[in-house]
Design an enzyme around this catalytic site. Sequence first.
Site, short mmCIF file in Angstrom:
data_model
loop_
_atom_site.label_atom_id
_atom_site.label_comp_id
_atom_site.label_asym_id
_atom_site.label_seq_id
_atom_site.Cartn_x
_atom_site.Cartn_y
_atom_site.Cartn_z
N SER A 143 0.67 -1.31 -0.13
CA SER A 143 0.15 0.04 -0.04
C SER A 143 0.91 1.28 -0.02
O SER A 143 0.33 2.52 -0.13
CB SER A 143 -1.06 -0.09 1.28
OG SER A 143 -0.29 -0.14 2.44
N HIS A 180 -5.44 -4.34 -0.78
CA HIS A 180 -5.54 -3.22 -1.71
C HIS A 180 -5.35 -3.86 -3.22
O HIS A 180 -5.36 -3.02 -4.07
CB HIS A 180 -3.97 -2.38 -1.38
CG HIS A 180 -4.09 -1.43 -0.37
ND1 HIS A 180 -4.65 -0.26 -0.32
CD2 HIS A 180 -3.77 -1.80 0.88
CE1 HIS A 180 -4.60 0.46 0.88
NE2 HIS A 180 -4.04 -0.53 1.80
N LYS A 197 -12.00 -1.11 1.55
CA LYS A 197 -11.55 -0.38 0.83
C LYS A 197 -12.19 -0.29 -0.64
O LYS A 197 -13.15 0.44 -1.03
CB LYS A 197 -9.95 -0.52 0.57
CG LYS A 197 -9.33 -0.58 1.88
CD LYS A 197 -7.83 -1.23 1.57
CE LYS A 197 -7.08 -0.72 2.89
NZ LYS A 197 -7.51 -1.30 4.23
#
Length: 396
Positions: free
Chosen positions: A186, A214, A244
Amino acid sequence: MSSNALDQFLNENLEDLRSKGLYNEIDVVESANGPVIKIGGKELINLSSNNYLGLATDELLKEVAINAINEWGVGAGAVRTINGTLDIHTQLEKTLAKFKGTEAAIAYQSGFNCNMAAISAVMDKNDAILSDELNHASIIDGCRLSKAKIIRVNHSDMDDLRKKAKEAKESGLYNKIMVITDGVFSMDGDIANLPGIIEIAEEFDLITYVDDAHGSGVTGKGAGTVKHFGLADKVDFQIGTLSKAIGVVGGYVAGKKNLIDWLKVRSRPFLFSTAVTPADAVAATKAIEILMSSTELNDRLWENGNYLKNGLKQLGFNIGESETPITPCIIGEEKTTQLFSKRLYEEGVYAKSIVFPTVPQGTGRVRNMPTAAHTKEMLDQAISIYEKVGKEMGLI
């Protein structure tokens, strides 16, 4: 009366962080976390959110979440193993397994919880874990909790991984050996070398564990980094977050049915923490269904990511070796990094500075997270502000 020892510890250490430019001031957002946010009454182009696909503010997801609250209430009411497993939780898990191409999946309250739960449920003091040096804090904490021997591996270094896997295997000291990595890192935006890792894992019979927080919704046309490399049948643990790209909150582990069955009886956050709320379960399920039915949002995310990346690179900023829409703007010295972020804020861009200990000392950066919800006009404005502040500070 409070403890003098505690007061002394806190005051000294807080002052130390402030003097080194390492104290993080938390900004309170006064709007939904979309492509434009409001802080302190000021509208800013938001480049610091993990809301990659813009789903956190999606109208359809809001509608299904509201309907779920009306039907199921605001909370699940219990831990999963008593009577907190609603049929919407099992529907979420079936959808996740389909999304990840696995036999089964288990949902948790957060991505962080997944790593605390899954590693310690399988690994113990008689085992070893080969862990990439840039793995997320939740992986590090999960490894520590397991009490397994942690063997640090140089970042994405297959020679170092093979050497340490061979040493661990041939030592005869460990019952089981796991290799664990982020799918997408990330802070730099690079992708793990999963084909290389799987090759070594097969050679030395390593358990494979990929945290794709991610990557899910981002790589593999949205299906994640394991799918990106076509390795769904080779990875034992696929970890992901619903917080996310999925736009909601929660986390999950996907894998074989016997693994998921074991986690349901031995992973502590599943056993001792109340289930995710009905609204979260239903909204997350709908978000995943959207991703499985169309790549439109994913395509737009990559288009915007490449556009911003090219714009910053052409200005002369160091954007590292990112292979994903995550775009670090590496400044270096901590106080300069924080000043750069502050000036961007003053000019209308919210791009948070990230400094030690989140990244190594001397590699302070402003990390940009373009999303599918940004317009080209917003990105052009952001690039223009970067140019102004970069030249003003002598960075470009």
